[in-house]
Design an enzyme around this catalytic site. Structure first.
Site, mmCIF file in Angstrom:
data_model
loop_
_atom_site.group_PDB
_atom_site.id
_atom_site.type_symbol
_atom_site.label_atom_id
_atom_site.label_comp_id
_atom_site.label_asym_id
_atom_site.label_seq_id
_atom_site.Cartn_x
_atom_site.Cartn_y
_atom_site.Cartn_z
ATOM 1 N N LYS A 13 29.869 7.208 37.147
ATOM 2 C CA LYS A 13 30.876 8.169 37.932
ATOM 3 C C LYS A 13 32.253 7.811 37.572
ATOM 4 C CE LYS A 13 33.813 8.727 41.584
ATOM 5 N NZ LYS A 13 34.669 8.069 42.290
ATOM 6 N N GLY A 16 39.221 7.950 40.052
ATOM 7 C CA GLY A 16 40.383 7.437 39.942
ATOM 8 C C GLY A 16 41.399 8.064 39.035
ATOM 9 N N GLY A 48 39.885 14.180 42.919
ATOM 10 C CA GLY A 48 40.516 14.182 44.297
ATOM 11 C C GLY A 48 42.192 14.377 43.807
ATOM 12 N N ASP A 164 31.464 9.774 44.797
ATOM 13 C CA ASP A 164 30.856 8.712 44.768
ATOM 14 C C ASP A 164 29.352 8.728 45.142
ATOM 15 O OD1 ASP A 164 32.425 6.708 43.646
ATOM 16 O OD2 ASP A 164 33.773 6.808 45.811
ATOM 17 N N LYS A 219 32.645 3.764 48.489
ATOM 18 C CA LYS A 219 31.910 3.863 47.507
ATOM 19 C C LYS A 219 30.860 2.801 47.777
ATOM 20 C CE LYS A 219 35.031 3.351 44.064
ATOM 21 N NZ LYS A 219 35.267 4.715 43.604
HETATM 22 P P1 ADP Z 1 38.058 6.672 42.948
HETATM 23 O O1 ADP Z 1 38.635 7.742 42.528
HETATM 24 O O2 ADP Z 1 37.791 5.832 41.914
HETATM 25 O O3 ADP Z 1 36.732 6.931 43.871
HETATM 26 P P2 ADP Z 1 39.218 5.578 45.189
HETATM 27 O O4 ADP Z 1 40.906 5.656 45.442
HETATM 28 O O5 ADP Z 1 38.519 6.754 46.090
HETATM 29 O O6 ADP Z 1 39.128 5.850 43.675
HETATM 30 O O7 ADP Z 1 38.806 3.934 45.751
HETATM 31 C C1 ADP Z 1 39.175 2.824 44.733
HETATM 32 C C2 ADP Z 1 40.481 2.542 45.590
HETATM 33 O O8 ADP Z 1 39.960 1.645 46.865
HETATM 34 C C3 ADP Z 1 41.303 1.183 44.973
HETATM 35 O O9 ADP Z 1 42.159 1.709 43.879
HETATM 36 C C4 ADP Z 1 41.869 0.452 46.009
HETATM 37 O O10 ADP Z 1 43.244 1.127 46.091
HETATM 38 C C5 ADP Z 1 41.092 0.862 47.184
HETATM 39 N N1 ADP Z 1 40.493 -0.196 47.812
HETATM 40 C C6 ADP Z 1 40.555 -0.550 49.057
HETATM 41 N N2 ADP Z 1 39.898 -1.781 49.323
HETATM 42 C C7 ADP Z 1 39.680 -2.484 48.022
HETATM 43 C C8 ADP Z 1 39.072 -3.657 47.830
HETATM 44 N N3 ADP Z 1 38.580 -4.455 48.290
HETATM 45 N N4 ADP Z 1 38.752 -3.698 46.419
HETATM 46 C C9 ADP Z 1 39.210 -2.944 45.432
HETATM 47 N N5 ADP Z 1 39.850 -1.695 45.785
HETATM 48 C C10 ADP Z 1 39.944 -1.414 47.149
HETATM 49 MG MG MG Z 2 36.907 8.049 45.758
#
Ligand code: ADP
Ligand code: MG
Length: 260
Positions: A13, A16, A48, A164, A219
């Site tokens: 997947k 980000g 997103g 995810d 996730k």
């Molecule tokens: P993606 O597009 O890869 O799904 P998301 O923004 O949905 O990314 O999820 C990843 C984000 O989650 C990270 O960039 C961070 O800002 C946030 N996050 C929240 N809690 C944590 C954690 N404990 N460890 C790492 N990232 C975290």
């Molecule tokens: Mg996400």
């Protein structure tokens, strides 16, 4: 032939900011080409941020609840345009340029999945595994399926799915390994240190204490659910670290391992 005769597939997947700058994905896709020499790969992507950017340009807004977008049905044409159109075709094109035989598909191609409406979030779907025949046929012939997270309900409504959940669903469909690539090196603890492995009880604790939140919570919960069903551990790693992906594909530790 059926999938049992193929090596275990790897579902990757991409999320980000990876999708903001496709050229930055070249090293990662070269690694995918390398991995494909020994096992089949499916890419699943979201978009997103790209959706938010288009909606903002159009003066439309949408909110997120617990890391997941609330989607008015009127936004679906724009979401489809970004996910299944622009982002999917860019990723498929780049992969093809690098020598991968990529095939761009929505999540519901060939009935691979169907999605249940999550009414509390509008036109949002929770994908469920469907018919694996299309993907098996493509993998047997050495193609790289590139799937967007645009889902379809049983009654024909296009739905926005979290990528995810989409990737976890495809991994479940194919009984495949799953790697969730994101902006961070893995799941981080209170001190921002990488957690090398996490089980369900520890995950509950980190979520409860809000150390893991927002998109990472989505996730982690998706990964735990599919890990428990498939009896396979799942990894979270950075898309900027192709070596981590290679290590995971070859059975070595990298990023955070989510245990079943
Ligand atoms: P993606 O597009 O890869 O799904 P998301 O923004 O949905 O990314 O999820 C990843 C984000 O989650 C990270 O960039 C961070 O800002 C946030 N996050 C929240 N809690 C944590 C954690 N404990 N460890 C790492 N990232 C975290
Ligand atoms: Mg996400």
């Amino acid at each position: 032939m059926n999938l049992l005769q193929l090596p275990t597939a790897l579902v990757i997947k991409l999320g980000g900011r990876a999708l903001d700058d496709m050229q930055a994905l070249q090293p990662l896709l070269k690694t995918v080409l390398n991995i494909q020499q020994s096992r089949p790969v499916v890419l699943v992507h979201g978009g997103g941020d790209q959706v938010s950017a288009l909606l903002a340009q159009l003066g439309l807004s949408s909110e997120k609840v617990a890391g997941q977008r609330v989607t008015p049905a009127a936004h679906i044409p724009y979401i489809a345009a970004v996910l299944a159109g622009d982002v999917n075709s860019q990723l498929t094109a780049l992969a093809q340029q690098l020598g991968l035989r990529s095939v761009g598909l929505p999540l519901f191609a060939g009935g691979s999945t169907y999605a249940n409406v999550d009414a509390s979030r509008g036109a949002v779907g929770i994908p469920q595994p469907g018919d694996k025949q299309l993907l098996v046929s493509l993998l047997e012939q050495g193609y790289l399926p590139v799937m967007s997270s645009l889902g379809l309900s049983r009654d024909g409504q296009r739905l926005n799915c979290n990528a995810d959940l989409a990737a976890a669903c495809i991994a479940e469909l194919l009984d495949a390994d799953l790697v969730l690539l994101t902006d961070v090196a893995g799941i981080l603890d209170q001190q921002q240190q990488l957690i090398s492995s996490i089980n369900a009880a520890q995950a509950a604790h980190y979520i409860e204490s809000s150390v893991v939140r927002d998109g990472m919570q989505v996730k982690l919960e998706a990964a735990l659910a599919v890990a428990q069903k498939s009896r396979r551990s799942i990894a979270v790693a950075s898309w900027q670290d192709p070596q981590a992906l290679l290590d995971l594909a070859e059975g070595r530790a990298a990023g955070t391992r989510i245990e079943f």
